[in-house]
Design a protein around this motif. Structure first.
Motif, PDB file in Angstrom:
ATOM      1  N   GLY A 255       0.797  -1.236   0.000  1.00  0.00           N
ATOM      2  CA  GLY A 255       0.000   0.000   0.000  1.00  0.00           C
ATOM      3  C   GLY A 255       0.819   1.270   0.000  1.00  0.00           C
ATOM      4  N   THR A 256       2.145   1.144  -0.188  1.00  0.00           N
ATOM      5  CA  THR A 256       2.964   2.361  -0.197  1.00  0.00           C
ATOM      6  C   THR A 256       3.218   2.864  -1.631  1.00  0.00           C
ATOM      7  OG1 THR A 256       4.886   0.928   0.033  1.00  0.00           O
ATOM      8  CG2 THR A 256       4.128   2.051   2.018  1.00  0.00           C
ATOM      9  N   TYR A 348       8.481  -6.696   0.180  1.00  0.00           N
ATOM     10  CA  TYR A 348       8.110  -6.006   1.414  1.00  0.00           C
ATOM     11  C   TYR A 348       9.381  -5.731   2.218  1.00  0.00           C
ATOM     12  CZ  TYR A 348       6.265  -5.544   6.157  1.00  0.00           C
ATOM     13  OH  TYR A 348       5.988  -5.107   7.414  1.00  0.00           O
ATOM     14  N   SER A 370       7.881   4.456   1.374  1.00  0.00           N
ATOM     15  CA  SER A 370       7.652   4.550   2.819  1.00  0.00           C
ATOM     16  C   SER A 370       6.192   4.834   3.151  1.00  0.00           C
ATOM     17  CB  SER A 370       8.517   5.670   3.376  1.00  0.00           C
ATOM     18  OG  SER A 370       8.016   6.894   2.890  1.00  0.00           O
ATOM     19  N   TYR A 371       5.909   4.796   4.456  1.00  0.00           N
ATOM     20  CA  TYR A 371       4.578   5.195   4.932  1.00  0.00           C
ATOM     21  C   TYR A 371       4.346   6.647   4.544  1.00  0.00           C
ATOM     22  CZ  TYR A 371       4.295   0.865   7.576  1.00  0.00           C
ATOM     23  OH  TYR A 371       4.219  -0.441   7.918  1.00  0.00           O
ATOM     24  N   CYS A 372       3.094   7.068   4.687  1.00  0.00           N
ATOM     25  CA  CYS A 372       2.729   8.399   4.207  1.00  0.00           C
ATOM     26  C   CYS A 372       3.413   9.502   5.019  1.00  0.00           C
ATOM     27  CB  CYS A 372       1.213   8.550   4.285  1.00  0.00           C
ATOM     28  SG  CYS A 372       0.649   9.954   3.352  1.00  0.00           S
ATOM     29  N   GLU A 405       1.988   5.193  11.697  1.00  0.00           N
ATOM     30  CA  GLU A 405       2.407   4.722  10.372  1.00  0.00           C
ATOM     31  C   GLU A 405       1.162   4.356   9.579  1.00  0.00           C
ATOM     32  OE1 GLU A 405       5.016   1.509  11.364  1.00  0.00           O
ATOM     33  OE2 GLU A 405       6.783   2.784  11.166  1.00  0.00           O
ATOM     34  N   THR A 407      -0.306   3.950   5.429  1.00  0.00           N
ATOM     35  CA  THR A 407       0.189   3.893   4.050  1.00  0.00           C
ATOM     36  C   THR A 407      -0.547   4.927   3.198  1.00  0.00           C
ATOM     37  OG1 THR A 407      -1.468   2.270   3.412  1.00  0.00           O
ATOM     38  CG2 THR A 407       0.643   1.415   4.227  1.00  0.00           C
ATOM     39  N   GLU A 410      -3.969   3.809   2.422  1.00  0.00           N
ATOM     40  CA  GLU A 410      -5.002   4.005   3.444  1.00  0.00           C
ATOM     41  C   GLU A 410      -5.517   5.445   3.413  1.00  0.00           C
ATOM     42  OE1 GLU A 410      -3.927   0.965   7.032  1.00  0.00           O
ATOM     43  OE2 GLU A 410      -2.431   2.472   6.535  1.00  0.00           O
ATOM     44  N   GLN A 480      -0.281  -5.309  10.956  1.00  0.00           N
ATOM     45  CA  GLN A 480      -1.035  -4.053  10.865  1.00  0.00           C
ATOM     46  C   GLN A 480      -2.340  -4.157  11.640  1.00  0.00           C
ATOM     47  OE1 GLN A 480      -1.894  -2.789   6.919  1.00  0.00           O
ATOM     48  NE2 GLN A 480       0.185  -2.087   6.553  1.00  0.00           N
TER      49      GLN A 480
END
Ligand SMILES: Nc1ncnc2c1ncn2[C@@H]1O[C@H](COP(=O)(O)OP(=O)(O)OP(=O)(O)O)[C@@H](O)[C@H]1O
Length: 503
Positions: A255-256, A348, A370-372, A405, A407, A410, A480
């Motif tokens: 999801g990144t 991953y 990376s995460y958002c 954290e 993504t 999300e 998660q």
């Protein structure tokens, strides 16, 4: 006064002599049939009928030039696509669309295509004229169960072999190749059915571009520069004797935006995508033919490389593909076939991959998705809600983003929800707050587990799930879930469970 010869010469441009003779041929054939019929045979001596037949054959052969036939198979001996076949098919489609149609041809229209497509059918003659040479094309074997039996027959008068081989066919292939590289040609997404299946494609309509991609801006800039440098370095690669190819490793949680980045790369370069799902049934031999059947200016994508199969060299080549088979694809001899090839591996966790796979020359550029981040959020908000500049909820959102954290996928999911800008952004705030709460709960769970003297932490739980042979991606999703505030974890029950399992 005209002589007969002069008169004939003056009429010649209006008549195709050979065609005239061809049209007379049925009468002569009829004459011979009569001569050979049992009734006539009874009444004329056999020497006379034999003589008539041989005269007829001589007469026919005086006017018919021997023909040569080229066979162009869809797949050659290596069972990979023959580019001349593809080029010929495209040429014939254009030919029959633009000029005289054969007696039978196919017409079809799929989905939202603007125009219907015309195609040739089996066993139907299609005539092309090239520099005065009459070329007769025929497709055969398309209905066969075995698709390696499909082929074209190209027949023409003997004596024109060189012209056909040196000018006509190369011209068709060149036109085909440049049409594939044309900026207006849609990018195609190829995938395969099973390890023995052939590549089939759909038009790639993923509207993703680098502008829409939320990722570290410096990294994005570096990547675009790298791609530009790569496509502009044909001569350099040739001069130093290196294959004109480049490998990119994209790593980061689900999801990144790894798939979105691949879409952006394909749309930017106008390269087709070959999406390869590696399974344990795929052997090194399959990998070789897979590579050979991809075309230039393409991106070969192997997603979740760590999940496709256990990569090691203990397995025999006949069982399934090996690490060295894969390395051969990436930078061995087989990878030198073709030009402007990009290979993208996604994972991953890059630490799980064999270091041999990650070496420069194999994976030249490693991109961390990376995460958002805060910048990433602003870009997504501008894409989804057309917010330019600041918004009064941004401060709160940015503060929350520093602690949790999430993504980009999300956040994108939240931004897609219905309502005006304020409603949607408030939804984002709630979502992030819940996540923050979830983080606290997870910490509490960790603490409780510790106090209950169970030697397992959140990472240990993930490890346990992996031991249960859950795939890495699934395990990440489980992690998660455990971290998320929505999970109503029965901590006591979970502790008992772990104690029973003696982890
Ligand atoms: N960095 C990003 N920028 C913009 N949109 C993103 C980004 N990451 C994810 N998205 C949105 O989330 C959706 C899913 O993301 P994507 O499939 O690219 O992630 P992924 O890392 O490839 O996930 P997976 O590993 O599960 O395949 C995308 O279609 C896109 O709408």
């Amino acid at each position: 006064m005209f002589t007969f010869r002069e008169m004939f010469a003056s009429l010649a441009p209006f008549f195709n002599f050979r065609e005239m003779l061809a049209s007379l041929a049925p009468f002569f054939t009829a004459a011979v049939v009569i001569v050979l019929s049992p009734f006539v045979k009874e009444h004329i001596p056999s020497a006379v009928s034999d003589y008539l037949v041989s005269m007829y054959e001589k007469w026919v052969s005086r006017f018919s030039t021997p023909q040569v036939t080229l066979v162009i198979e869809e797949k050659g001996d290596l069972k990979v696509r023959n580019q001349i076949y593809d080029a010929a098919r495209a040429h014939l489609r254009t030919l029959i669309t633009k000029s005289t149609k054969p007696k039978r041809f196919k017409v079809s229209k799929v989905g939202r295509q603007n125009e219907s497509a015309i195609d040739i059918v089996e066993n139907e003659d299609v005539i092309d004229i090239f520099e005065g040479i009459r070329l007769n094309w025929k497709l055969d074997g398309e209905d066969s169960d075995n698709d390696s039996d499909t082929y074209f027959e190209l027949s023409f008068d003997k004596g024109f072999e060189n012209k056909v081989l040196e000018s006509y066919i190369p011209g068709i292939v060149d036109r085909y190749e440049s049409s594939q590289n044309d900026d207006n040609v849609a990018v195609k997404l190829y995938s395969r059915d099973g390890s023995y299946g052939d590549w089939s494609h759909v038009i790639f309509k993923h509207p993703f571009t680098f502008e829409k991609l939320a990722m570290d801006s410096k990294q994005k800039e570096m990547l675009i520069k790298d791609l530009n440098r790569f496509i502009g370095r044909k001569d350099l690669y040739e001069n130093v004797g290196k294959a004109w190819k480049r490998g990119y490793l994209l790593y980061g949680p689900p999801g990144t935006g790894k798939s979105s980045l691949i879409a952006a790369m394909a749309n930017y370069l106008k390269f087709n995508i070959y999406d390869l799902k590696l399974s344990g049934r795929c052997t090194d031999e399959d990998l070789r033919s897979i590579l050979l059947s991809t075309t230039n200016r393409s991106i070969l994508v192997i997603e979740d490389i760590d999940c496709g199969a256990e990569l090691d060299d203990q397995r025999t080549e006949s069982d399934s593909f090996t690490l060295s088979g894969l390395l051969n694809i990436i930078d061995g001899l087989w990878s030198n076939c073709g030009q402007e090839r990009i290979i993208v591996l996604t994972t991953y966790d890059k630490d799980k991959l064999d270091p041999a796979l990650l070496r420069p020359g194999r994976m030249d550029v490693h991109v961390h998705m990376s995460y958002c981040t805060i910048d990433g959020f602003e870009l997504l908000a501008s894409n989804y809600l057309q917010i330019e500049g600041d918004h009064h909820l941004y401060r709160q959102i940015k503060g929350l983003l520093k602690n949790v954290e999430v993504t980009p996928a999300e956040i994108a999911g939240e931004l897609l929800k219905s309502g005006g800008t304020d409603v949607v952004l408030r939804g984002v705030v709630e979502f992030l707050e819940q996540r923050e709460l979830g983080k606290a709960k997870a910490a509490e769970l960790k603490e409780l587990l510790k106090r209950a003297d169970i030697d397992v932490d959140a990472e240990g739980i993930v490890k346990f799930l992996k031991q249960k042979k859950l795939e890495n991606v699934k395990a990440a999703k489980a992690e998660q879930l455990l971290n998320s505030g929505d999970t109503d974890v029965d901590v006591e029950g979970l502790c008992q469970n772990f104690q029973a399992k003696k982890i």
